[in-house]
Design a protein around this motif. Structure first.
Motif, short mmCIF file in Angstrom:
data_model
loop_
_atom_site.label_atom_id
_atom_site.label_comp_id
_atom_site.label_asym_id
_atom_site.label_seq_id
_atom_site.Cartn_x
_atom_site.Cartn_y
_atom_site.Cartn_z
N LYS A 168 0.83 -1.21 0.00
CA LYS A 168 0.00 0.00 0.00
C LYS A 168 0.86 1.26 0.00
CE LYS A 168 -1.56 1.62 3.79
NZ LYS A 168 -0.95 2.99 3.68
N ALA A 169 1.90 1.26 0.82
CA ALA A 169 2.73 2.45 0.95
C ALA A 169 3.37 2.84 -0.38
CB ALA A 169 3.81 2.23 2.01
N MET A 170 3.81 1.83 -1.14
CA MET A 170 4.45 2.10 -2.43
C MET A 170 3.45 2.10 -3.59
SD MET A 170 7.56 2.94 -2.61
CE MET A 170 8.98 3.07 -1.52
N GLN A 171 2.18 1.93 -3.29
CA GLN A 171 1.13 1.91 -4.30
C GLN A 171 1.46 0.91 -5.41
OE1 GLN A 171 -0.75 5.89 -5.08
NE2 GLN A 171 1.15 6.68 -4.19
N ILE A 172 1.84 -0.31 -4.98
CA ILE A 172 2.22 -1.34 -5.93
C ILE A 172 0.97 -1.93 -6.57
CG2 ILE A 172 3.33 -3.60 -6.18
CD1 ILE A 172 5.15 -2.80 -3.83
N THR A 173 0.88 -1.84 -7.88
CA THR A 173 -0.28 -2.36 -8.62
C THR A 173 0.08 -3.60 -9.41
OG1 THR A 173 0.21 -0.87 -10.46
CG2 THR A 173 -1.34 -0.08 -8.78
N ALA A 174 1.38 -3.88 -9.56
CA ALA A 174 1.84 -5.06 -10.29
C ALA A 174 3.25 -5.40 -9.83
CB ALA A 174 1.80 -4.81 -11.80
N TYR A 175 3.60 -6.65 -10.01
CA TYR A 175 4.94 -7.12 -9.64
C TYR A 175 5.69 -7.59 -10.88
CZ TYR A 175 3.67 -7.07 -4.68
OH TYR A 175 3.29 -6.68 -3.42
N PRO A 176 7.02 -7.39 -10.90
CA PRO A 176 7.82 -6.68 -9.90
C PRO A 176 7.69 -5.17 -10.04
CG PRO A 176 9.21 -7.36 -11.71
CD PRO A 176 7.85 -7.94 -12.00
N THR A 177 8.00 -4.47 -8.96
CA THR A 177 8.10 -3.02 -8.99
C THR A 177 9.46 -2.63 -8.41
OG1 THR A 177 5.73 -2.56 -8.82
CG2 THR A 177 7.22 -0.85 -8.02
N THR A 178 10.17 -1.80 -9.13
CA THR A 178 11.51 -1.36 -8.72
C THR A 178 11.48 0.12 -8.39
OG1 THR A 178 12.57 -3.04 -10.12
CG2 THR A 178 13.93 -1.19 -9.41
N VAL A 179 12.02 0.47 -7.23
CA VAL A 179 12.04 1.86 -6.77
C VAL A 179 13.49 2.25 -6.49
CG1 VAL A 179 11.27 3.47 -4.98
CG2 VAL A 179 9.75 1.63 -5.75
N VAL A 180 13.90 3.39 -7.04
CA VAL A 180 15.27 3.88 -6.83
C VAL A 180 15.22 5.11 -5.94
CG1 VAL A 180 17.39 4.67 -7.93
CG2 VAL A 180 15.92 3.04 -9.11
N ILE A 181 16.06 5.10 -4.90
CA ILE A 181 16.13 6.20 -3.94
C ILE A 181 17.54 6.77 -3.97
CG2 ILE A 181 15.78 6.85 -1.53
CD1 ILE A 181 14.23 4.03 -1.43
N ASP A 182 17.65 8.10 -4.11
CA ASP A 182 18.99 8.69 -4.23
C ASP A 182 19.66 8.82 -2.87
OD1 ASP A 182 18.01 10.99 -2.96
OD2 ASP A 182 17.95 12.19 -4.78
N ARG A 183 20.88 9.32 -2.85
CA ARG A 183 21.66 9.37 -1.62
C ARG A 183 21.08 10.32 -0.59
NH1 ARG A 183 27.17 11.35 -4.07
NH2 ARG A 183 26.31 10.19 -5.81
N TYR A 184 20.14 11.18 -0.99
CA TYR A 184 19.52 12.11 -0.06
C TYR A 184 18.21 11.58 0.50
CZ TYR A 184 22.89 14.99 -2.49
OH TYR A 184 24.05 15.47 -3.06
N GLY A 185 17.81 10.38 0.04
CA GLY A 185 16.60 9.77 0.57
C GLY A 185 15.35 10.02 -0.24
#
Length: 213
Positions: free
Chosen positions: A173-190
């Motif tokens: 729910k938090a990432m609003q995942i509607t299908a798998y796989p889902t990849t999320v990239v977070i930079d060095r600042y968060g």
């Protein structure tokens, strides 16, 4: 904002930093001059003031990520991530804020054991991880299957070296995942800088994600 001293009662100069975070001013600073920062993006730890010494002062800000209740969070592209921890099958705890101190980016790959598209892209993720894993963290997080032993067996059977673990189902729910796989990239600042829904069919895209940072 530049003040004559730490009482901040007399403002002598103010301006915005340039794109590189630099600025200069012509007044001759005394040993008592201080700088005060304003409009700093959320998530940074900021002192009340910074003493100015000599002709050059360098101010370094660190990200101070807050922890929160995952069940109440909904993330979108550009959001600052709250701090979190996940535990691997071997008991290793991966704390997000600590990963940001060590790595230049964090990639979260959301998957589950019965997901064939997830399995199809893992070899490509592994290939990119072997090239960039020293600089980019990867966490393969499973919000569907909660048996870490089964997940660890899957990792070993396939020879993957990036961490794989069960995670809180609320991540879906938090990432609003509607299908798998889902990849999320977070930079060095968060900050969430990229998200990709669906299987990635070659190592080049994963390598591009990692090499960018």
């Amino acid at each position: 904002y530049i003040y004559t001293d730490s009482t901040m009662s007399e403002l002598v100069w103010f301006a915005k930093t340039d794109a590189e975070g630099k600025l200069s001013f012509s007044d001759i600073p005394s040993d008592n001059f201080v700088a005060v920062l304003a409009d700093v993006p959320a998530g940074y730890l900021v002192e009340d003031y910074y003493p100015l010494t000599g002709e050059l002062t360098q101010i370094k800000l660190s990200a101070g990520l807050m922890e929160g209740d995952l069940s109440t969070v909904t993330y979108k592209l550009g959001d600052l991530m709250l701090d979190f921890s996940v535990t691997g099958p071997d008991g290793t705890v991966y704390k997000f804020s600590e990963l940001l101190e060590e790595k230049k980016a964090v990639i979260l790959n959301f998957w589950y054991l019965q997901c064939e598209p997830c399995k199809a892209e893992f070899p490509h993720l592994q290939e990119a991880y072997e090239k960039y894993g020293d600089e980019v963290a990867v966490l393969a997080m499973n919000p569907v299957n909660q048996d870490n032993a089964e997940i660890e067996q899957f990792r070993k059977d396939n020879g993957y070296t990036f961490p794989m673990m069960a995670c809180d189902p609320n991540w879906e729910k938090a990432m609003q995942i509607t299908a798998y796989p889902t990849t999320v990239v977070i930079d060095r600042y968060g900050y969430i800088t990229l998200r990709h829904t669906g299987s990635i069919d070659g190592p080049e895209i994963f390598e591009a994600m990692m090499s960018y940072f």
